[in-house]
Write an enzyme that holds these catalytic residues in place. Sequence first.
Site, mmCIF file in Angstrom:
data_model
loop_
_atom_site.group_PDB
_atom_site.id
_atom_site.type_symbol
_atom_site.label_atom_id
_atom_site.label_comp_id
_atom_site.label_asym_id
_atom_site.label_seq_id
_atom_site.Cartn_x
_atom_site.Cartn_y
_atom_site.Cartn_z
ATOM 1 N N HIS A 82 -9.923 2.746 -1.274
ATOM 2 C CA HIS A 82 -8.371 2.186 -2.385
ATOM 3 C C HIS A 82 -8.055 1.885 -3.747
ATOM 4 C CE1 HIS A 82 -5.476 -1.018 -2.722
ATOM 5 N NE2 HIS A 82 -5.564 -1.985 -4.019
ATOM 6 N N ASP A 161 -0.191 -12.180 2.823
ATOM 7 C CA ASP A 161 -0.230 -11.095 1.635
ATOM 8 C C ASP A 161 1.407 -10.938 1.188
ATOM 9 O OD1 ASP A 161 -1.625 -10.036 -0.906
ATOM 10 O OD2 ASP A 161 -0.458 -8.452 0.137
ATOM 11 N N ARG A 168 4.286 -14.451 -6.072
ATOM 12 C CA ARG A 168 3.127 -14.349 -7.545
ATOM 13 C C ARG A 168 4.355 -12.713 -8.505
ATOM 14 N NH1 ARG A 168 -1.291 -10.869 -5.669
ATOM 15 N NH2 ARG A 168 -1.778 -10.450 -7.871
ATOM 16 N N SER A 183 -5.823 -9.888 -2.132
ATOM 17 C CA SER A 183 -4.496 -9.593 -2.077
ATOM 18 C C SER A 183 -5.401 -8.374 -1.437
ATOM 19 C CB SER A 183 -3.293 -9.619 -3.364
ATOM 20 O OG SER A 183 -2.346 -8.587 -2.476
ATOM 21 N N LYS A 187 -6.458 -6.600 3.237
ATOM 22 C CA LYS A 187 -6.316 -6.222 4.135
ATOM 23 C C LYS A 187 -6.765 -5.754 3.937
ATOM 24 C CE LYS A 187 -2.964 -5.936 0.324
ATOM 25 N NZ LYS A 187 -1.840 -5.454 -0.163
#
Length: 434
Positions: A82, A161, A168, A183, A187
Site C-alpha cells: 500500500h 471505512d 472525515r 482506514s 481494508k
Amino acid sequence: MRAVDIIRKKRDGEALAQAEIDAFVRGATTGTWPDYQVAALLMAIWLRGLSAEETAALTAAMVASGIRLDLSDIPGPKVDKHSTGGVGDKTSLVLAPLAAVGGVVVPMMSGRGLGHSGGTLDKLESIPGFRVGLGLDEFRAALRQVGCALIGPTAAVAPADRVLYHLRDVTATVESIPLITASILSKKIAEGIDALVLDVKCGRGAFMKHRADARRLAGSLVEVGTARGLRTKALITAMEHPLGRAVGNAVEVVEALETLKGRGPADLEMLSVQLAAHMLLLGGVAAGMEEAEAKVRDALASGRGLEKLRAVIERQGGDPHVIDDYRRLPTAPCCHLLRAERSGYVVGIHAEQVGRATMLLGAGRDRKEDAVDHAVGLVVRAGVGEEVRTGDPLAEVHYRDADRLGKALPLLGTAWEIGDAPPPPAPLVLETLG
C-alpha cells in the site's frame, strides 16, 4: 451505551474501551448514530488522539463491519503493498507481477486518485477492457489462476471505512494518524493477507509533507498492523518530485511497461524492486534481503514479470496487446512543450504542482464524482540533476482541451526550479520500519 457519553469521554481525553469503539463503528455503519454525532467523535479523536491500543481496537471494529476474506485455500503466502499516494507513483503496476513471479500471491485492492495524487485504478482503466470491479469469487479465481489480481474495494470489505472517510473529508478530520491508520489497515486486513509492505510518502508531493509526520504514521501502521497479527513493514520514501517521468494515466501505464521491459527510469525501477523484495521477505519465500532482491531482479531481467502482467490484464478482461502496441492505449490529440526560461541545472520539480496541473488537464479529480480523461498527462523531459539551456523542453504536456491547458500552465511554469549547479544526490528510501 449512549453516543453522547462516548463523545464526552473522548472529548475529555479519556481512553475508549473496545465496547465503546465497537458501538461507534456499528452506529456509523448502520446509521443508528446520526452523522452529527459520528462527526463529533471524529473531531474529538482528531483533537485528543487515540492510543495504539485504541487504534488497534478501531481497526478491528472496522474490519468486523464487513466480511474478512479467507484465502487460506489458495496456496502461497498472500502479501500486498500500500502506498500513501504520490505523483507519478505507478509502482503497483511494476511490483505486483514481479512479486507474484517471485513466489507470493498478490491480492491487491487499490484506490482511485483524488486531488493531486494519482490512483492505481485510474491507471489500470486506461487499458481497454480492464475490469477493476471483479466480484469476490472472480477475485479468488484470478488469484488462484494467475497469482495476482488488482481490483477496487468492494462494498463488503470494511464498509465502515467508506462512511467514516466521507465524513472525515467534509469535517476537516482527514489529517489524523490514528484515523488514517485504521482506514488503511482495516481494508488490508479484511483482504485476508498475511503480510503488508507500506510505502509512506514524504515531501512536497505527499500527504505527509514532513519526515517526522511520515515517521509517526509509518510507526503507527507497523505497530497496529503487527498487533492485529499482520506482518508489517514500512518504507518512508521521498516524494519531492514526481516518481519516474510520466504523470497521468495512460502515460504512466506506458512507463510501467517500459520498466518491466528493462527500459524504465532508474528511480521507478529501484523503488519497485525494493518494495517487491520486501514483499518476498515478509512472505517468507526468501531468507534475506539479498536473496529477495535477486529473485525480483531475475523476474525483471527474464521478462517473466512482463508476461505475468500480460496474464493479469488478460484475466481481468483487458487488451493484452497494449504491452506490444502502445497505440492501443488512449492518446491525447495535442502536445505542448514546456520550455526552460534560463540555462542551468534542474534542482527540483515541485511534485504537488505537477500533480495539480495534470488534474486540471483532466487526468485526476477534485471530487470523487469527477470524470477522468485517461489520455492526458505529462512526460518529464528534463529531470532533477539534468542540465538545460534556455528554450530546452522541460516536459511534454499531453492535452485535449486548450482551456484546461491554460489553467495548468501557470502551475507547471513554476514547478521546475533551475539553478547554477546540479543538486547533491538525495536518497529515495529514507527509512525502513518494522
